[in-house]
Design a protein around this motif. Sequence first.
Motif, PDB file in Angstrom:
ATOM      1  N   GLN A   1       4.474 -53.231  -5.921  1.00 36.02           N
ATOM      2  CA  GLN A   1       3.404 -52.251  -6.061  1.00 36.02           C
ATOM      3  C   GLN A   1       4.019 -50.862  -6.064  1.00 36.02           C
ATOM      4  O   GLN A   1       4.861 -50.545  -5.218  1.00 36.02           O
ATOM      5  N   TYR A   2       3.593 -50.063  -7.033  1.00 37.19           N
ATOM      6  CA  TYR A   2       4.078 -48.691  -7.164  1.00 37.19           C
ATOM      7  C   TYR A   2       2.875 -47.756  -7.180  1.00 37.19           C
ATOM      8  O   TYR A   2       1.841 -48.060  -7.776  1.00 37.19           O
ATOM      9  N   ARG A   3       3.052 -46.615  -6.550  1.00 40.97           N
ATOM     10  CA  ARG A   3       2.030 -45.564  -6.555  1.00 40.97           C
ATOM     11  C   ARG A   3       2.676 -44.321  -7.148  1.00 40.97           C
ATOM     12  O   ARG A   3       3.785 -43.934  -6.777  1.00 40.97           O
ATOM     13  N   TRP A   4       1.977 -43.688  -8.058  1.00 36.81           N
ATOM     14  CA  TRP A   4       2.480 -42.475  -8.694  1.00 36.81           C
ATOM     15  C   TRP A   4       2.724 -41.418  -7.622  1.00 36.81           C
ATOM     16  O   TRP A   4       1.843 -41.125  -6.803  1.00 36.81           O
ATOM     17  N   THR A   5       3.910 -40.828  -7.615  1.00 39.71           N
ATOM     18  CA  THR A   5       4.260 -39.861  -6.558  1.00 39.71           C
ATOM     19  C   THR A   5       3.653 -38.487  -6.785  1.00 39.71           C
ATOM     20  O   THR A   5       3.593 -37.689  -5.854  1.00 39.71           O
ATOM     21  N   ASN A   6       3.181 -38.192  -7.979  1.00 39.21           N
ATOM     22  CA  ASN A   6       2.599 -36.873  -8.268  1.00 39.21           C
ATOM     23  C   ASN A   6       1.082 -36.862  -8.139  1.00 39.21           C
ATOM     24  O   ASN A   6       0.420 -36.000  -8.710  1.00 39.21           O
ATOM     25  N   PHE A   7       0.533 -37.832  -7.426  1.00 43.30           N
ATOM     26  CA  PHE A   7      -0.925 -37.928  -7.335  1.00 43.30           C
ATOM     27  C   PHE A   7      -1.500 -36.766  -6.537  1.00 43.30           C
ATOM     28  O   PHE A   7      -0.845 -36.192  -5.685  1.00 43.30           O
TER      29      PHE A   7
ATOM     30  N   GLN B   1       8.469 -43.339 -14.068  1.00 49.57           N
ATOM     31  CA  GLN B   1       8.611 -42.656 -15.358  1.00 49.57           C
ATOM     32  C   GLN B   1       7.469 -43.017 -16.301  1.00 49.57           C
ATOM     33  O   GLN B   1       6.953 -42.153 -17.018  1.00 49.57           O
ATOM     34  N   VAL B   2       7.060 -44.274 -16.283  1.00 46.41           N
ATOM     35  CA  VAL B   2       5.928 -44.693 -17.120  1.00 46.41           C
ATOM     36  C   VAL B   2       4.662 -43.982 -16.670  1.00 46.41           C
ATOM     37  O   VAL B   2       3.893 -43.468 -17.496  1.00 46.41           O
ATOM     38  N   MET B   3       4.440 -43.907 -15.359  1.00 45.65           N
ATOM     39  CA  MET B   3       3.242 -43.233 -14.851  1.00 45.65           C
ATOM     40  C   MET B   3       3.273 -41.744 -15.185  1.00 45.65           C
ATOM     41  O   MET B   3       2.237 -41.158 -15.532  1.00 45.65           O
ATOM     42  N   ASP B   4       4.443 -41.112 -15.099  1.00 43.36           N
ATOM     43  CA  ASP B   4       4.569 -39.705 -15.497  1.00 43.36           C
ATOM     44  C   ASP B   4       4.236 -39.528 -16.975  1.00 43.36           C
ATOM     45  O   ASP B   4       3.551 -38.572 -17.357  1.00 43.36           O
TER      46      ASP B   4
ATOM     47  N   ILE C   1      -4.814 -40.596  -9.420  1.00 45.99           N
ATOM     48  CA  ILE C   1      -3.762 -41.431  -8.858  1.00 45.99           C
ATOM     49  C   ILE C   1      -3.602 -42.645  -9.759  1.00 45.99           C
ATOM     50  O   ILE C   1      -4.563 -43.094 -10.381  1.00 45.99           O
ATOM     51  N   ILE C   2      -2.385 -43.164  -9.840  1.00 44.42           N
ATOM     52  CA  ILE C   2      -2.085 -44.325 -10.672  1.00 44.42           C
ATOM     53  C   ILE C   2      -1.319 -45.337  -9.819  1.00 44.42           C
ATOM     54  O   ILE C   2      -0.427 -44.964  -9.049  1.00 44.42           O
TER      55      ILE C   2
END
Length: 183
Positions: A105-111, A66-69, A85-86
């Motif tokens: 570790q998290y990767r933004w899913t909308n990259f 949610q933060v990355m979005d 990508i984030i």
Amino acid sequence: MKHFISLKKDNGLASVEMTVIVPILLIIMMGIFELTQVIQANNIIISISREGANLISRNTTQTPEQVMDTVASTADPLDLKTDGIIYVNLVYGRAEGENPQLLEQYRWTNFGYSADSSTWNGCDTWDSNGECDLPESEPELNNFPLDLDEGEAVYVVEVIYRYSPISTYIFDSDFTIKELTYL
């Protein structure tokens, strides 16, 4: 009559000068325009990385996704869903002399652009929420740039963006803009 001939010669010379100078001025103007676009993109990437680190480090109600979005939605005029990508990494300090460990570790899913994390790029599987399935023993980070005390944790937010120049005459290919913020 002499005065009339002199004016014709001056007009012809001005046309030649204009023909030589205009392309040079246009190239300079295109270069300035391209440079301002790159600077603007870099400033946006820096802002997104800093704001992401700020939000993730003090937020307990939003997930990293949610933060990355949220921060990606502020990227206009850049399109992170196509060219970005984030990553959000949680790094934990251990006893003196030991390397810090990666806890999450998290990767933004909308990259829209695949690029490896420079904090740790050994994740083989990601779940549907963008979280890395870390190995049983947390990965050690050998070249981590910060000295963390035992028990100290830091979030590392990485924003990576593929910049496509407007003018392919000056730059012949895309290049990557990357920013890391530690908080």
